[in-house]
Design a protein around this motif. Structure first.
Motif, PDB file in Angstrom:
ATOM      1  N   VAL A 123       0.748  -1.013   0.120  1.00 59.78           N
ATOM      2  CA  VAL A 123      -0.251   0.022  -0.071  1.00 59.78           C
ATOM      3  C   VAL A 123       1.026   1.116  -0.021  1.00 59.78           C
ATOM      4  N   TYR A 124       2.127   1.228   0.565  1.00 54.07           N
ATOM      5  CA  TYR A 124       2.863   2.193   0.697  1.00 54.07           C
ATOM      6  C   TYR A 124       4.113   2.471  -0.261  1.00 54.07           C
ATOM      7  N   GLN A 125       3.902   3.400  -0.961  1.00 54.74           N
ATOM      8  CA  GLN A 125       5.134   3.661  -2.171  1.00 54.74           C
ATOM      9  C   GLN A 125       5.978   4.834  -1.517  1.00 54.74           C
ATOM     10  N   LYS A 126       5.547   5.771  -0.847  1.00 51.26           N
ATOM     11  CA  LYS A 126       6.425   6.801  -0.549  1.00 51.26           C
ATOM     12  C   LYS A 126       6.272   6.884   1.080  1.00 51.26           C
ATOM     13  N   VAL A 127       7.518   6.526   1.701  1.00 56.65           N
ATOM     14  CA  VAL A 127       7.568   6.438   3.257  1.00 56.65           C
ATOM     15  C   VAL A 127       8.581   7.485   3.864  1.00 56.65           C
ATOM     16  N   LEU A 128       8.093   7.811   4.874  1.00 58.71           N
ATOM     17  CA  LEU A 128       9.150   8.757   5.755  1.00 58.71           C
ATOM     18  C   LEU A 128       9.480   8.125   6.933  1.00 58.71           C
ATOM     19  N   LEU A 129      10.769   8.258   7.180  1.00 59.91           N
ATOM     20  CA  LEU A 129      11.268   7.656   8.593  1.00 59.91           C
ATOM     21  C   LEU A 129      12.041   8.653   9.151  1.00 59.91           C
ATOM     22  N   ALA A 130      11.460   8.834  10.543  1.00 58.64           N
ATOM     23  CA  ALA A 130      12.159  10.013  11.272  1.00 58.64           C
ATOM     24  C   ALA A 130      13.365   8.930  12.012  1.00 58.64           C
ATOM     25  N   ALA A 131      14.601   9.510  12.018  1.00 60.89           N
ATOM     26  CA  ALA A 131      15.718   8.920  12.418  1.00 60.89           C
ATOM     27  C   ALA A 131      16.713   9.784  13.070  1.00 60.89           C
ATOM     28  N   ASP A 132      17.409   9.381  14.243  1.00 65.78           N
ATOM     29  CA  ASP A 132      18.274  10.155  14.893  1.00 65.78           C
ATOM     30  C   ASP A 132      19.342   9.339  15.471  1.00 65.78           C
ATOM     31  N   GLY A 133      19.552   8.077  15.061  1.00 66.27           N
ATOM     32  CA  GLY A 133      20.711   7.462  15.344  1.00 66.27           C
ATOM     33  C   GLY A 133      20.718   6.507  16.558  1.00 66.27           C
ATOM     34  N   SER A 134      19.314   6.727  17.083  1.00 60.97           N
ATOM     35  CA  SER A 134      19.185   5.934  18.375  1.00 60.97           C
ATOM     36  C   SER A 134      18.897   4.622  17.980  1.00 60.97           C
ATOM     37  N   ASP A 135      18.708   3.544  18.974  1.00 61.83           N
ATOM     38  CA  ASP A 135      18.535   2.121  18.636  1.00 61.83           C
ATOM     39  C   ASP A 135      17.034   2.255  18.458  1.00 61.83           C
ATOM     40  N   HIS A 136      16.058   3.045  19.004  1.00 61.72           N
ATOM     41  CA  HIS A 136      14.898   3.147  18.838  1.00 61.72           C
ATOM     42  C   HIS A 136      14.414   3.412  17.261  1.00 61.72           C
ATOM     43  N   ALA A 137      15.143   4.332  16.837  1.00 65.92           N
ATOM     44  CA  ALA A 137      15.186   4.585  15.311  1.00 65.92           C
ATOM     45  C   ALA A 137      15.606   3.587  14.429  1.00 65.92           C
ATOM     46  N   ARG A 138      16.679   2.852  14.861  1.00 67.51           N
ATOM     47  CA  ARG A 138      17.222   1.927  14.415  1.00 67.51           C
ATOM     48  C   ARG A 138      16.096   0.535  13.770  1.00 67.51           C
ATOM     49  N   ARG A 139      15.310   0.380  15.146  1.00 69.80           N
ATOM     50  CA  ARG A 139      14.470  -0.608  15.130  1.00 69.80           C
ATOM     51  C   ARG A 139      13.392  -0.173  13.968  1.00 69.80           C
ATOM     52  N   ALA A 140      12.879   1.067  14.088  1.00 69.71           N
ATOM     53  CA  ALA A 140      11.979   1.821  13.262  1.00 69.71           C
ATOM     54  C   ALA A 140      12.321   1.458  11.740  1.00 69.71           C
TER      55      ALA A 140
END
Length: 141
Positions: A3-20
């Motif tokens: 369903v998703y063609q264009k996805v935005l990922l919020a990243a900050d270098g943390s482990d939480h962002a890595r899992r995301a």
């Protein structure tokens, strides 16, 4: 097909962002024209700290990119088309503004797992984003 063609990922270098980021990869893994935009926010406190610690603008930019190195390697390995956007501002509102102006199919963001008291007193970036962003949001614990 996803369903998703264009996805935005919020990243900050943390482990939480890595899992995301792992979940963002799963969303786009077999999508031929899928695109991932990665947003990395630099807030005032981080910016001041970086200037005091490193001083040199080129070194500061290099250190910020290093924060995303593992993520970028994962994306390249998975064959995901991506672009990194480094923005300045308060994380919650900056992510919301960027997401709402980009016509994204989904936003993926990590959660730090604050307890109820911390969330009530501090608020959480993911909570603020979920309330205000116009596309579906996947919050990864």
């Amino acid at each position: 097909m996803s369903v998703y063609q264009k996805v935005l990922l919020a990243a900050d270098g943390s482990d939480h962002a890595r899992r995301a980021s792992g979940h963002a990869v799963k969303l786009l893994r077999n999508v031929p024209d899928g695109k991932l935009d990665v947003i990395y926010i630099i807030d005032k406190d981080q910016s001041k700290s970086d200037v005091l610690h490193y001083g040199n603008k080129e070194i500061i930019q290099m250190k910020r990119r290093e924060q995303l190195e593992d993520l970028e390697n994962d994306l390249k390995e998975a064959g995901i088309s991506y672009e990194v956007h480094i923005e300045h501002g308060e994380p919650g509102p900056t992510i919301v503004s960027f997401a709402n102006s980009g016509a994204y199919d989904c936003l993926v963001i990590g959660s730090r797992g604050l307890n109820q008291l911390q969330t009530m007193v501090l608020g959480s970036v993911s909570h603020k984003v979920v309330k205000r962003v116009q596309c579906p949001v996947l919050v990864v614990k």
